[in-house]
Design an enzyme around this catalytic site. Structure first.
Site, PDB file in Angstrom:
ATOM      1  N   HIS A   1     -12.464   1.417   1.368  1.00  0.00           N
ATOM      2  CA  HIS A   1     -13.566   1.688   0.429  1.00  0.00           C
ATOM      3  C   HIS A   1     -13.361   0.916  -0.880  1.00  0.00           C
ATOM      4  O   HIS A   1     -14.284   0.278  -1.387  1.00  0.00           O
ATOM      5  CB  HIS A   1     -13.646   3.190   0.130  1.00  0.00           C
TER       6      HIS A   1
ATOM      7  N   ASP B   1      -7.645   0.937  -0.266  1.00  0.00           N
ATOM      8  CA  ASP B   1      -8.068   1.220   1.110  1.00  0.00           C
ATOM      9  C   ASP B   1      -9.374   0.465   1.374  1.00  0.00           C
ATOM     10  O   ASP B   1      -9.849  -0.280   0.522  1.00  0.00           O
ATOM     11  CB  ASP B   1      -8.214   2.730   1.339  1.00  0.00           C
TER      12      ASP B   1
ATOM     13  N   LYS C   1       0.831  -1.215   0.000  1.00  0.00           N
ATOM     14  CA  LYS C   1       0.000   0.000   0.000  1.00  0.00           C
ATOM     15  C   LYS C   1       0.863   1.262   0.000  1.00  0.00           C
ATOM     16  O   LYS C   1       0.569   2.228  -0.710  1.00  0.00           O
ATOM     17  CB  LYS C   1      -0.946  -0.004   1.201  1.00  0.00           C
TER      18      LYS C   1
END
Ligand code: SF4
Length: 164
Positions: free
Chosen positions: A91, A89, A71
């Site tokens: 969402h 992430d 990430k």
């Protein structure tokens, strides 16, 4: 010659604390280690040289740095280096599963790879897609009570829960 590292480990840790970060001691160590590597190997405290790399090569370089996970590497590529990459992430992870782009067995790093393989390979596309997905997740495809009735994707989405 080249740039020198003026900040101490304590300075870096204090800055991370000020930004209300967690695990500040270990993160400060990682950051100091990366700065030291850049100073020794490149004589410059910057990652800009990666902008001329192919995205796969830039990601490989970043992931080889101690303390850098998928990430973080992806965020640096998308927001700093302007290279196509898709940090996943909460969402983006949720929407990718609801749209059944991926199964619930996929881990975030695998979802990231899926998007990188399936989106057009331009920075602009990845950047706009990323921002739109987060906005969609925050305002419409929420974790609790998604607003499927007003969602522009409800005719296409296998998880749509509409009243009609
Ligand atoms: S239809 Fe519902 S579940 Fe599907 S993307 Fe839209 S808000 Fe999310």
């Amino acid at each position: 010659m080249g740039q020198s590292i003026e900040a101490t480990l304590d300075d870096i840790e204090a800055t991370l604390k000020e930004a209300r970060g967690n695990l500040t001691k270990s993160k400060a160590g990682y950051i100091f280690g990366i700065l030291t590597k850049l100073k020794n190997e490149r004589k410059e405290l910057a990652l800009n040289f990666l902008r001329s790399y192919e995205p796969e090569e830039a990601k490989k370089y970043l992931l080889a740095l101690n303390g850098v996970g998928p990430k973080t590497a992806s965020c640096v590529m998308l927001f700093n280096l302007q290279l196509p990459s898709q940090p996943v992430d909460t969402h983006i992870f949720r929407i990718a599963q609801r749209l059944q782009f991926v199964t619930d067995k996929f881990k975030p790093a695998e979802v990231e790879t899926w998007f990188e393989e399936n989106l057009p390979k331009t920075w602009q596309t990845h950047y706009e897609f990323h921002l739109n997905m987060i906005e969609h997740g925050m305002n419409t495809c929420k974790a609790q009570n998604p607003k499927c009735d007003i969602c522009v994707l409800n005719k296409l989405c296998p998880s749509a829960d509409t009243k009609d």
